[in-house]
Write a protein that holds these residues in place. Structure first.
Motif, PDB file in Angstrom:
ATOM      1  N   UNK A  59      36.312  86.107  32.407  1.00 39.98           N
ATOM      2  CA  UNK A  59      36.749  87.480  32.662  1.00 39.98           C
ATOM      3  C   UNK A  59      36.763  88.358  31.420  1.00 39.98           C
ATOM      4  N   UNK A  60      36.690  87.737  30.260  1.00 36.74           N
ATOM      5  CA  UNK A  60      36.793  88.498  29.014  1.00 36.74           C
ATOM      6  C   UNK A  60      38.171  88.411  28.391  1.00 36.74           C
ATOM      7  N   UNK A  61      39.174  87.952  29.176  1.00 40.57           N
ATOM      8  CA  UNK A  61      40.527  87.760  28.648  1.00 40.57           C
ATOM      9  C   UNK A  61      41.002  86.365  29.039  1.00 40.57           C
ATOM     10  N   UNK A  62      41.705  85.715  28.128  1.00 38.96           N
ATOM     11  CA  UNK A  62      42.081  84.310  28.338  1.00 38.96           C
ATOM     12  C   UNK A  62      43.119  84.141  29.428  1.00 38.96           C
ATOM     13  N   UNK A  63      43.971  85.143  29.633  1.00 41.83           N
ATOM     14  CA  UNK A  63      45.078  84.993  30.585  1.00 41.83           C
ATOM     15  C   UNK A  63      44.631  85.129  32.049  1.00 41.83           C
ATOM     16  N   UNK A  64      43.345  85.429  32.271  1.00 41.64           N
ATOM     17  CA  UNK A  64      42.825  85.525  33.646  1.00 41.64           C
ATOM     18  C   UNK A  64      41.566  84.672  33.745  1.00 41.64           C
ATOM     19  N   UNK A  65      41.732  83.328  33.794  1.00 43.08           N
ATOM     20  CA  UNK A  65      40.556  82.432  33.813  1.00 43.08           C
ATOM     21  C   UNK A  65      39.788  82.533  35.124  1.00 43.08           C
ATOM     22  N   UNK A  66      38.502  82.225  35.053  1.00 40.83           N
ATOM     23  CA  UNK A  66      37.674  82.272  36.254  1.00 40.83           C
ATOM     24  C   UNK A  66      37.877  81.016  37.089  1.00 40.83           C
ATOM     25  N   UNK A  67      37.500  81.125  38.358  1.00 41.89           N
ATOM     26  CA  UNK A  67      37.759  80.044  39.311  1.00 41.89           C
ATOM     27  C   UNK A  67      36.524  79.161  39.499  1.00 41.89           C
ATOM     28  N   UNK A  68      36.788  77.930  39.915  1.00 48.91           N
ATOM     29  CA  UNK A  68      35.733  76.992  40.277  1.00 48.91           C
ATOM     30  C   UNK A  68      35.522  77.056  41.791  1.00 48.91           C
ATOM     31  N   UNK A  69      34.491  76.384  42.273  1.00 54.03           N
ATOM     32  CA  UNK A  69      34.269  76.312  43.720  1.00 54.03           C
ATOM     33  C   UNK A  69      35.464  75.676  44.419  1.00 54.03           C
ATOM     34  N   UNK A  70      36.060  74.658  43.801  1.00 54.67           N
ATOM     35  CA  UNK A  70      37.230  74.002  44.397  1.00 54.67           C
ATOM     36  C   UNK A  70      38.396  74.982  44.508  1.00 54.67           C
ATOM     37  N   UNK A  71      38.614  75.764  43.468  1.00 56.86           N
ATOM     38  CA  UNK A  71      39.673  76.778  43.509  1.00 56.86           C
ATOM     39  C   UNK A  71      39.436  77.764  44.655  1.00 56.86           C
ATOM     40  N   UNK A  72      38.181  78.134  44.865  1.00 57.09           N
ATOM     41  CA  UNK A  72      37.852  79.111  45.900  1.00 57.09           C
ATOM     42  C   UNK A  72      38.143  78.559  47.292  1.00 57.09           C
ATOM     43  N   UNK A  73      37.804  77.308  47.533  1.00 61.17           N
ATOM     44  CA  UNK A  73      38.086  76.703  48.842  1.00 61.17           C
ATOM     45  C   UNK A  73      39.593  76.673  49.101  1.00 61.17           C
ATOM     46  N   UNK A  74      40.363  76.356  48.079  1.00 64.47           N
ATOM     47  CA  UNK A  74      41.823  76.326  48.225  1.00 64.47           C
ATOM     48  C   UNK A  74      42.354  77.724  48.530  1.00 64.47           C
ATOM     49  N   UNK A  75      41.869  78.713  47.804  1.00 63.53           N
ATOM     50  CA  UNK A  75      42.346  80.092  48.002  1.00 63.53           C
ATOM     51  C   UNK A  75      41.958  80.618  49.377  1.00 63.53           C
TER      52      UNK A  75
END
Length: 519
Positions: free
Chosen positions: A162-178
């Motif tokens: 994302x350009x900032x450390x406090x907002x990390x990007x998600x993985x495919x696994x994270x997306x399925x959970x969300x």
């Protein structure tokens, strides 16, 4: 009628009602549009109960802009922007509602506590109405439902850093959970749709298998005669060999553009369409810059995906061919692409493949733009344009066959639908909030430093002449901006969206479970 005043009625010879522009009198009661009457110039007693009427002559009156992609950056990065300056800039541009992104504030809006903290710091600072997006990051899935209940408009995630450390990007696994968490909530998940993909040269190198030891032994070495028979390249041939990436000039915009190719958007959007079809959760692609994924998007929609997509003013107004060396104020991610690509975006907007247009206002301090070095690879990616979105869009759209009703559809109605505010924002109809922009679509003006109201004045639009000047902005029946002056105190409120009522779905036009905004 001074800024801060309460308006009882607005008269104009040009009021945009639905798809029609006609003389009308808009009667306002308790901050809502009470009724819209055919204009009877001169007489007000029978319509406005003797109250003062704001007569704006032949200035156009239409719904206030709903900009659903704004990075306010408060708390935590208030040197970049803040609610006070961002919402004043919005008001000066005819924007009556913004939706604040979950980053780049510190903390980001990724937990219920962080959401409450953001609302607390925004309180008493907003000149226009403000809603809030939450964020999806790895591991915060248990925060999503509490944030929905607290009133976020939906959520945003990144498929790339994302350009900032406090907002990390998600993985495919994270997306399925969300997505499982969001099923049945009526909420929406927004995607920064870029993915890291191998650049062609790297991919080709990886696709060539390394030889085994046995194969290496079987390869005969060239004889001295064969080595002598290999001609050396001429000077001209040496000049035609492209420099490796590490030697490309970081001041040239083309260097940055090549580092974010179209395929990064294409592959990310492929993932989004698959998730959208699988879970039937409304997915929204933010700031589409590449035309290459349009066919994929259209196919997913036709297959039943509840999918929407936006583009931005900078992708429609600026082009790679015209960005000077070192002009890092033009840098954003995804990048501004070429003229041919831009024309395809305009065509997709006209055909309905792209649903709406937003600012993606993403300011920073001048030092982060690396203007001293002009290094595109190191500069912060983001463009400031919140104040000028209406005029930017109309300047180009006016020449491409778009009409004023198209402006309302793409900048007001569709954006209000996305953030589930269309039951009170985005249209001039009785019962909706009396949010109005009064402007002159024929008047040109120059973007000057002194007239810019967002905190940091750096913008690629400085010095441009734009078409369509905002004169007055009204939020819920109160004048918040008039010809360079603002209301003495902020008049905006927070828009929270608890679950429970119905709204029109942007994806299919059917009634779906939705929300009623409140403070």
């Amino acid at each position: 009628m001074e800024p801060g005043s309460t308006v009882s009625a607005v008269r104009s010879s040009r009021v945009l009602c639905g798809t029609e522009i006609r003389p009308a009198l808009i009667v306002i009661k308790e901050g809502k549009i009470h009724k819209i009457l055919p204009d009877s110039s001169g007489s007000t007693g029978d319509t406005a109960a003797g109250c003062e009427v704001l007569d704006v002559g032949d200035h156009l009156v239409m719904p206030g802009i709903v900009d659903c992609h704004v990075h306010v950056n408060e708390p935590g990065r208030t040197t970049w922007e803040g609610f006070w300056t961002a919402t004043r800039a919005a008001a000066a541009g005819g924007v009556t509602t913004i939706v604040d992104m979950p980053l780049n504030s510190i903390p980001p809006t990724t937990t219920l506590d962080n959401f409450h903290e953001k609302m607390a710091v925004a309180s008493g600072k907003c000149f226009v109405d403000t809603a809030f997006w939450g964020g999806v990051i790895p591991g915060n899935q248990l925060e999503l439902l509490p944030m929905i209940r607290a009133g976020v408009a939906g959520f945003k995630c990144f498929l790339i850093h994302s350009g900032v450390e406090e907002f990390p990007h998600v993985t495919d696994e994270d997306l399925h959970i969300a997505m499982k968490q969001l099923q049945g909530t009526g909420s929406v998940l927004l995607f920064h749709a870029e993915r890291d993909v191998p650049l062609p040269s790297e991919e080709e190198e990886r696709d060539v298998p390394l030889p085994s030891e046995e194969e290496e032994r079987d390869v005969p070495l060239p004889s001295e005669e064969e080595e002598r028979d290999v001609p050396l390249p001429s000077e001209e041939e040496e000049r035609d060999v492209p420099l490796p990436t590490e030697e490309a000039d970081p001041k040239e915009y083309s260097t940055f553009l090549k580092s974010r190719p179209d395929v990064m958007e294409l592959e990310a959007i492929r993932t989004v369409t698959e998730l959208c079809l699988k879970y039937q959760v409304h997915c929204h692609i933010v700031h589409l810059s590449s035309a290459q994924p349009l066919a994929l998007i259209q196919a997913a929609k036709q297959a039943g995906a509840p999918l929407t997509v936006e583009t931005t003013h900078h992708y429609l107004s600026l082009s790679a061919e015209h960005i000077p060396a070192g002009a890092t104020q033009f840098k954003c991610c995804p990048p501004i692409r070429g003229v041919a690509n831009q024309e395809q975006l305009w065509s997709a907007l006209k055909s309905g493949q792209i649903d709406m247009v937003v600012s993606d206002h993403s300011p920073c301090t001048p030092d982060l733009k690396r203007l001293d070095s002009g290094d595109f690879t190191q500069a912060w990616g983001g463009i400031s344009s919140l104040q000028f979105g209406l005029s930017l869009f109309w300047t180009s759209a006016n020449k491409k066959g778009f009409t004023l009703p198209d402006v309302v559809r793409l900048l007001c109605q569709r954006t209000a639908q996305l953030c589930r505010l269309d039951n009170q924002k985005g249209s001039l109809v009785p019962g909706h909030d009396a949010d109005l922009v009064i402007w002159d679509p024929e008047k040109e003006f120059e973007v000057k430093d002194a007239s810019i109201h967002h905190k940091n004045k750096l913008t690629p639009y400085l010095g441009l002449t734009l078409l369509g000047e905002v004169s007055v902005t009204i939020v819920r029946g109160r004048v918040v901006y008039k010809q360079g002056s603002f209301s003495p105190t902020p008049l905006g409120k927070h828009l929270l969206l608890p679950q429970g009522t119905t709204q029109v779905s942007l994806c299919d036009g059917e009634k779906t479970e939705g929300t009623q905004a409140s403070r």
